[in-house]
Write a protein that holds these residues in place. Structure first.
Motif, PDB file in Angstrom:
ATOM      1  N   ALA A 143      26.016  34.873  39.294  1.00  0.00           N
ATOM      2  CA  ALA A 143      27.178  35.556  38.729  1.00  0.00           C
ATOM      3  C   ALA A 143      26.769  36.857  38.060  1.00  0.00           C
ATOM      4  N   MET A 144      25.634  36.839  37.361  1.00  0.00           N
ATOM      5  CA  MET A 144      25.168  38.062  36.723  1.00  0.00           C
ATOM      6  C   MET A 144      24.705  39.096  37.755  1.00  0.00           C
ATOM      7  N   VAL A 145      24.187  38.635  38.893  1.00  0.00           N
ATOM      8  CA  VAL A 145      23.868  39.570  39.969  1.00  0.00           C
ATOM      9  C   VAL A 145      25.150  40.265  40.444  1.00  0.00           C
ATOM     10  N   CYS A 146      26.221  39.497  40.602  1.00  0.00           N
ATOM     11  CA  CYS A 146      27.495  40.086  41.013  1.00  0.00           C
ATOM     12  C   CYS A 146      28.045  41.020  39.932  1.00  0.00           C
ATOM     13  N   MET A 147      27.875  40.625  38.671  1.00  0.00           N
ATOM     14  CA  MET A 147      28.324  41.487  37.585  1.00  0.00           C
ATOM     15  C   MET A 147      27.554  42.806  37.596  1.00  0.00           C
ATOM     16  N   GLY A 148      26.239  42.726  37.797  1.00  0.00           N
ATOM     17  CA  GLY A 148      25.451  43.949  37.888  1.00  0.00           C
ATOM     18  C   GLY A 148      25.841  44.789  39.088  1.00  0.00           C
ATOM     19  N   LEU A 202      36.938  31.431  35.239  1.00  0.00           N
ATOM     20  CA  LEU A 202      37.896  31.586  36.327  1.00  0.00           C
ATOM     21  C   LEU A 202      38.983  32.593  35.979  1.00  0.00           C
ATOM     22  N   ALA A 203      39.513  32.502  34.760  1.00  0.00           N
ATOM     23  CA  ALA A 203      40.603  33.393  34.377  1.00  0.00           C
ATOM     24  C   ALA A 203      40.140  34.851  34.335  1.00  0.00           C
ATOM     25  N   CYS A 204      38.996  35.090  33.718  1.00  0.00           N
ATOM     26  CA  CYS A 204      38.500  36.473  33.594  1.00  0.00           C
ATOM     27  C   CYS A 204      38.095  37.042  34.950  1.00  0.00           C
ATOM     28  N   ALA A 205      37.449  36.218  35.788  1.00  0.00           N
ATOM     29  CA  ALA A 205      37.033  36.704  37.104  1.00  0.00           C
ATOM     30  C   ALA A 205      38.233  37.005  37.988  1.00  0.00           C
ATOM     31  N   ALA A 206      39.274  36.169  37.928  1.00  0.00           N
ATOM     32  CA  ALA A 206      40.479  36.430  38.716  1.00  0.00           C
ATOM     33  C   ALA A 206      41.142  37.732  38.281  1.00  0.00           C
ATOM     34  N   LEU A 207      41.217  37.951  36.968  1.00  0.00           N
ATOM     35  CA  LEU A 207      41.804  39.188  36.462  1.00  0.00           C
ATOM     36  C   LEU A 207      40.977  40.397  36.871  1.00  0.00           C
ATOM     37  N   LEU A 208      39.636  40.271  36.800  1.00  0.00           N
ATOM     38  CA  LEU A 208      38.775  41.382  37.185  1.00  0.00           C
ATOM     39  C   LEU A 208      38.935  41.716  38.661  1.00  0.00           C
ATOM     40  N   ALA A 209      39.011  40.687  39.521  1.00  0.00           N
ATOM     41  CA  ALA A 209      39.162  40.932  40.954  1.00  0.00           C
ATOM     42  C   ALA A 209      40.472  41.654  41.256  1.00  0.00           C
ATOM     43  N   GLY A 210      41.541  41.279  40.552  1.00  0.00           N
ATOM     44  CA  GLY A 210      42.806  41.954  40.788  1.00  0.00           C
ATOM     45  C   GLY A 210      42.809  43.391  40.287  1.00  0.00           C
ATOM     46  N   LEU A 211      42.259  43.601  39.092  1.00  0.00           N
ATOM     47  CA  LEU A 211      42.255  44.948  38.527  1.00  0.00           C
ATOM     48  C   LEU A 211      41.307  45.885  39.257  1.00  0.00           C
ATOM     49  N   ALA A 212      40.243  45.350  39.867  1.00  0.00           N
ATOM     50  CA  ALA A 212      39.277  46.203  40.566  1.00  0.00           C
ATOM     51  C   ALA A 212      39.925  46.952  41.723  1.00  0.00           C
ATOM     52  N   LEU A 232      38.801  45.118  30.274  1.00  0.00           N
ATOM     53  CA  LEU A 232      39.284  44.009  29.440  1.00  0.00           C
ATOM     54  C   LEU A 232      38.704  42.649  29.822  1.00  0.00           C
ATOM     55  N   PRO A 233      38.603  42.278  31.099  1.00  0.00           N
ATOM     56  CA  PRO A 233      38.007  40.973  31.418  1.00  0.00           C
ATOM     57  C   PRO A 233      36.488  40.975  31.474  1.00  0.00           C
ATOM     58  N   VAL A 234      35.854  42.140  31.443  1.00  0.00           N
ATOM     59  CA  VAL A 234      34.409  42.213  31.652  1.00  0.00           C
ATOM     60  C   VAL A 234      33.639  41.597  30.488  1.00  0.00           C
ATOM     61  N   GLY A 235      33.930  42.019  29.260  1.00  0.00           N
ATOM     62  CA  GLY A 235      33.212  41.500  28.103  1.00  0.00           C
ATOM     63  C   GLY A 235      33.342  39.997  27.939  1.00  0.00           C
ATOM     64  N   PRO A 236      34.570  39.441  27.953  1.00  0.00           N
ATOM     65  CA  PRO A 236      34.699  37.981  27.849  1.00  0.00           C
ATOM     66  C   PRO A 236      33.981  37.230  28.962  1.00  0.00           C
ATOM     67  N   LEU A 237      33.965  37.787  30.160  1.00  0.00           N
ATOM     68  CA  LEU A 237      33.276  37.110  31.257  1.00  0.00           C
ATOM     69  C   LEU A 237      31.773  37.055  31.009  1.00  0.00           C
ATOM     70  N   MET A 238      31.198  38.139  30.483  1.00  0.00           N
ATOM     71  CA  MET A 238      29.768  38.132  30.187  1.00  0.00           C
ATOM     72  C   MET A 238      29.439  37.150  29.064  1.00  0.00           C
ATOM     73  N   VAL A 239      30.283  37.096  28.020  1.00  0.00           N
ATOM     74  CA  VAL A 239      30.072  36.125  26.943  1.00  0.00           C
ATOM     75  C   VAL A 239      30.041  34.712  27.514  1.00  0.00           C
ATOM     76  N   ALA A 298      33.663  41.681  42.349  1.00  0.00           N
ATOM     77  CA  ALA A 298      34.575  40.937  41.485  1.00  0.00           C
ATOM     78  C   ALA A 298      35.109  39.696  42.187  1.00  0.00           C
ATOM     79  N   ALA A 299      35.399  39.817  43.473  1.00  0.00           N
ATOM     80  CA  ALA A 299      35.862  38.647  44.229  1.00  0.00           C
ATOM     81  C   ALA A 299      34.777  37.574  44.288  1.00  0.00           C
ATOM     82  N   ALA A 300      33.530  37.989  44.465  1.00  0.00           N
ATOM     83  CA  ALA A 300      32.424  37.026  44.495  1.00  0.00           C
ATOM     84  C   ALA A 300      32.271  36.321  43.159  1.00  0.00           C
ATOM     85  N   LEU A 301      32.520  37.022  42.053  1.00  0.00           N
ATOM     86  CA  LEU A 301      32.459  36.394  40.731  1.00  0.00           C
ATOM     87  C   LEU A 301      33.472  35.260  40.606  1.00  0.00           C
ATOM     88  N   PHE A 302      34.652  35.459  41.173  1.00  0.00           N
ATOM     89  CA  PHE A 302      35.657  34.393  41.120  1.00  0.00           C
ATOM     90  C   PHE A 302      35.214  33.186  41.942  1.00  0.00           C
TER      91      PHE A 302
END
Length: 468
Positions: free
Chosen positions: A288-293, A348-358, A379-386, A443-447
């Motif tokens: 997941a962190m690879v996808c985030m990077g 799941l919630a943060c990744a879904a939001l990130l994929a849509g906003l991307a 907005l979803p990036v920080g909570p997802l990393m936490v 972002a889709a891969a993160l979800f």
């Protein structure tokens, strides 16, 4: 699932810090200036953090991690400016990421075994020399858009990345140790608060880092950001290394022949399914962190091409900082999210939001709309990393917390390398619009990874409940 300090986090027996909290006072004694109360009247949950670690720990950790945020973007900016090629610049940034991906877990494992202080001091000195070598290689070695001529620069970038001190991950290890100490009126939310702060600190440095690179490179010289990064490393990292909080983390004992035999016997007693489950539980957060990077790196590089279409490529650092600001603010809010909002649900919630906003990245053609998109996108990036870091701490094997934390961080940097390289090639050959497709896929891969992680966590919870 309530996020609490993982039981395997190595913790020493109540170390004493000069500027940290003292022992709990008796009923007839007045509270001292560093006494930790269960709920501070002012400052809320974040007011507890300086009392846990000491006032100097937070600023040291913040500035000591800033060079890492400058290194990737600084290499991209310097090499692009010298060679005139986005492709070579992207590969240089990618080389920094590859080096960090290879070196960070090694440094983390070494810190688990030898202690954080000597590892961080050595890395600070070595990395300072490596960054200076990268600057010299960029200017002294004949180069240009030819990839073959850029080999010395790429080699220097790999070494600089591999030796970069892993301040952020090792700071998280210290927080996990500090929040699990006994006799401190421990609050179950302390770890969530500390990890939220750490993700915010990461975001702030990744805001300041690209912004400093953009300002210094455009106004003065493209080599100056890397020179500043080297100066910050040799100054702040040793100070962070020797801060008394390093005593809170106990080193993993050196393996003896008897210990190796016991470990082998333990592995043999586990079924193949249990071993595979343990590996998967750690591998999913790392992937997941690879996808985030990849999301970060491709967005940075695509923004460089985007900004060059109407201004200069150095403006990309300022644009990228907008996303970092909203991400940092959102990360701080995680400490106040309800405990019933479980970790895998947050993922799941943060990744879904990130994929849509991307998908919004594909729309702007001028700076102002892009600023608005980036502000919302963060907005979803920080909570997802936490969340992913917290899950990584929960599933880390005993005695390997530093290794797992650095593996998660190196996943981000490795992903940044992938994203920078792929987006750089796409921007060079097809333009920035095509390059923005990469963060959408990341972002889709993160979800998808979050869906798999939710299943693994539920299975671990069922297994733990059955064993109890």
């Amino acid at each position: 699932m309530t996020l609490s300090t993982p039981p395997q986090a190595p913790v020493s027996a109540a170390p004493q810090f000069p500027d940290a909290l003292p022992s709990r006072p008796g009923p007839d004694s007045a509270p001292g200036p560093g006494t930790l109360r269960a709920t501070p009247r002012r400052g809320g949950r974040y007011a507890r953090l300086p009392l846990l670690a000491g006032r100097g720990f937070i600023p040291l950790g913040l500035f000591a991690r800033l060079p890492l945020a400058m290194l990737t973007v600084g290499a991209l900016t310097l090499v692009t400016a010298v060679t005139g090629s986005y492709a070579v610049g992207g590969l240089s940034a990618g080389a920094v990421g590859i080096g960090s991906a290879l070196g960070a877990p090694f440094l983390g494992a070494l810190a688990d075994r030898r202690g954080q202080r000597p590892v961080l001091v050595f890395a600070a000195v070595f990395n300072t020399v490596a960054v200076i070598a990268l600057i010299l290689a960029a200017y002294l070695v004949p180069g240009g858009p030819d990839l073959a001529a850029a080999v010395p620069v790429l080699a220097a970038a790999i070494v600089a990345g591999a030796s970069c001190p892993q301040v952020g991950p090792l700071a998280r290890v210290r927080w996990m140790a500090l929040t699990s100490r006994g006799g401190r009126e421990a609050n179950p939310a302390d770890l969530d608060t500390a990890l939220s702060y750490e993700s915010t600190a990461d975001e702030l440095t990744f805001v300041l880092g690209p912004a400093l690179v953009g300002i210094l490179a455009s106004l003065i010289a493209p080599w100056l950001p890397l020179a500043l990064a080297a100066a910050l490393t040799i100054t702040f990292v040793p100070a962070f290394a020797v801060h008394p909080t390093h005593h809170a983390v106990v080193r993993t004992p050196a393996r003896t022949a008897a210990g190796a035999a016991r470990a082998k016997q333990l592995r043999a007693s586990l079924s193949a399914g249990q071993r595979a489950g343990a590996f998967t539980a750690v591998a999913l957060p790392v992937l997941a962190m690879v996808c985030m990077g990849t999301f970060f790196g491709s967005t940075q590089t695509a923004l460089s091409s985007f900004s060059a279409s109407f201004a200069t490529s150095e403006l990309a650092g300022l644009l990228y900082a907008v996303m970092g600001l909203s991400s940092a603010a959102a990360a701080l809010s995680v400490a106040y999210w309800p405990q019933r909002f479980t970790a895998h649900a947050r993922w799941l919630a943060c990744a879904a939001l990130l994929a849509g906003l991307a998908l919004l990245l594909l729309l702007p053609s001028t700076a102002l709309p892009m600023v608005l998109v980036l502000l919302v996108l963060g907005l979803p990036v920080g909570p997802l990393m936490v969340t992913v870091f917290a899950i990584g701490g929960l599933v880390a094997p005993a005695g390997k917390l530093g290794t797992v934390m650095t593996a998660l961080a190196s996943g981000i940097v490795a992903g940044t390398a992938i994203g920078s390289s792929v987006a750089g090639q796409l921007a060079q050959n097809h333009g920035y619009s095509t390059a923005f497709v990469v963060p959408v896929w990341a972002a889709a891969a993160l979800f998808l990874l979050g869906t798999a992680a939710a299943a693994v966590l539920r299975q671990r919870n069922r297994t733990a409940s059955a064993a109890a």
